[in-house]
Design an enzyme around this catalytic site. Structure first.
Site, PDB file in Angstrom:
ATOM      1  N   ASN A 182      38.522  49.186  35.841  1.00  0.00           N
ATOM      2  CA  ASN A 182      38.822  50.534  36.315  1.00  0.00           C
ATOM      3  C   ASN A 182      38.694  51.479  35.123  1.00  0.00           C
ATOM      4  OD1 ASN A 182      39.915  52.883  37.316  1.00  0.00           O
ATOM      5  ND2 ASN A 182      42.016  52.113  37.453  1.00  0.00           N
TER       6      ASN A 182
ATOM      7  N   LYS B 108      38.796  54.644  35.082  1.00  0.00           N
ATOM      8  CA  LYS B 108      39.598  55.871  35.225  1.00  0.00           C
ATOM      9  C   LYS B 108      38.763  57.103  34.847  1.00  0.00           C
ATOM     10  CE  LYS B 108      43.620  53.078  34.238  1.00  0.00           C
ATOM     11  NZ  LYS B 108      45.002  52.994  33.785  1.00  0.00           N
TER      12      LYS B 108
ATOM     13  N   HIS C  61      46.182  53.300  43.646  1.00  0.00           N
ATOM     14  CA  HIS C  61      46.512  53.040  42.240  1.00  0.00           C
ATOM     15  C   HIS C  61      47.793  53.813  41.907  1.00  0.00           C
ATOM     16  CE1 HIS C  61      46.354  53.012  37.885  1.00  0.00           C
ATOM     17  NE2 HIS C  61      45.551  51.970  37.988  1.00  0.00           N
TER      18      HIS C  61
ATOM     19  N   GLU D 287      48.671  55.497  39.479  1.00  0.00           N
ATOM     20  CA  GLU D 287      48.480  56.849  38.919  1.00  0.00           C
ATOM     21  C   GLU D 287      48.286  57.852  40.051  1.00  0.00           C
ATOM     22  OE1 GLU D 287      45.346  55.808  36.174  1.00  0.00           O
ATOM     23  OE2 GLU D 287      46.818  54.724  34.965  1.00  0.00           O
TER      24      GLU D 287
ATOM     25  N   GLU E  79      50.217  45.445  40.490  1.00  0.00           N
ATOM     26  CA  GLU E  79      50.207  46.121  39.195  1.00  0.00           C
ATOM     27  C   GLU E  79      51.583  46.734  38.907  1.00  0.00           C
ATOM     28  OE1 GLU E  79      46.080  47.352  37.832  1.00  0.00           O
ATOM     29  OE2 GLU E  79      46.793  48.954  39.112  1.00  0.00           O
TER      30      GLU E  79
ATOM     31  N   GLY F  27      48.730  50.267  31.026  1.00  0.00           N
ATOM     32  CA  GLY F  27      48.394  51.119  29.888  1.00  0.00           C
ATOM     33  C   GLY F  27      49.462  51.145  28.809  1.00  0.00           C
TER      34      GLY F  27
ATOM     35  N   SER G 192      47.769  45.713  31.488  1.00  0.00           N
ATOM     36  CA  SER G 192      47.537  45.311  30.095  1.00  0.00           C
ATOM     37  C   SER G 192      46.909  43.919  29.961  1.00  0.00           C
ATOM     38  CB  SER G 192      48.831  45.403  29.273  1.00  0.00           C
ATOM     39  OG  SER G 192      49.320  46.734  29.267  1.00  0.00           O
TER      40      SER G 192
END
Ligand code: PEP
Length: 249
Positions: A9, A11, A94, A96, A167, A173, A213
């Site tokens: 991904n 992003k 996701h 985010e 996730e 991240g 990660s």
């Protein structure tokens, strides 16, 4: 036997020219057909990558899609537009997007159904915050996300097309990876929920990725867990580390 799937991904990274340069630099090193390898670039690079990945072992994915069909939705991208570029996978839900753009379980579900209607595989992301985990709410949160995310999706689609990605938000991240036991525990929990809603056969065929990660050092251990069928990779998919993760065995 479930085929492993490793997704990068990207992003909001890489302009179209940078995307071409990077994919060209790693493409020859990804020559496995035993694993599904998917790259999800920014929308602006989909067309270029679609041409570059034609007849290659790397499949094309998108990072988002509209749940509307077409029309006056400024800034949105339809499933037909993705389909026209041979996009095979699309990430939905996701964290985010859930956290920054207020994407709800209902929206995630609408997007997944829209993709499936066009034959595109949704990668449905679920995950808890650190507070939810510390307060022992994680099982309720994940159960809610899985059940609502899959609402009204047929058993055949879940069995053959849907990919789930567990996730934990606190591991995305941050450089903090869930322990393999934590990741396995939650992927197994997701599989059990799917078994309850659908059947054992659907649950046994569903592919569940872990994301958070993932790097070349931890990939082998994570990807060898019984209920983890792949990885959704953010930061490490932007470098040669992605090749090392794909070649984790
Ligand atoms: C992600 O964005 O889905 C992700 C897992 O990111 P990272 O690998 O950087 O933690």
């Amino acid at each position: 036997m479930r085929k492993k799937i490793i997704t990068g991904n990207w992003k909001m990274n890489y302009t179209v020219n940078e995307a071409e340069a990077f994919i060209t630099s790693i493409l020859e090193s990804i020559n496995t057909t035993e694993i599904d390898v998917v790259i999800c670039p920014n929308f602006t690079a989909l067309d270029r990558l679609s041409n570059l990945l034609d007849n290659k072992n790397v499949k094309l994915g998108a990072q988002n899609v509209s749940y509307e069909t077409k029309g006056a939705y400024t800034g949105e991208t339809s499933v037909d537009m993705l389909y026209a570029l041979d996009v095979e996978y699309c990430i939905v839900g996701h964290s985010e997007r859930r956290q920054i753009l207020n994407e709800t379980n209902e929206i995630v579900n609408l997007k997944a159904k829209k993709l499936l209607a066009k034959g595109i595989n949704p990668i449905i992301c679920v995950g808890e915050t650190l507070t939810e985990r510390n307060e022992n709410k994680l099982y309720d949160v994940i159960s809610n996300q899985v059940k609502n995310g899959l609402k009204d999706i047929s058993s055949e689609d879940v069995k053959t097309k849907v990919v789930m990605a567990y996730e934990p938000i606190w591991a995305i991240g941050t450089g903090v990876t869930a322990t393999t036991e934590q990741a396995e525990d939650m992927c197994k929990y997701i599989r059990n929920i799917v078994c309850e809603i659908y059947s054992e056969s659907v649950a046994n065929n569903l592919r569940i990725q872990y994301g958070g990660s993932v790097n070349p050092k931890n990939a082998n251990e994570i990807l060898n867990m019984e209920n983890i069928d792949g990885a959704l990779v953010g930061g490490a998919s932007l470098t040669n580390d992605f090749v090392a993760i794909v070649n984790y065995q």
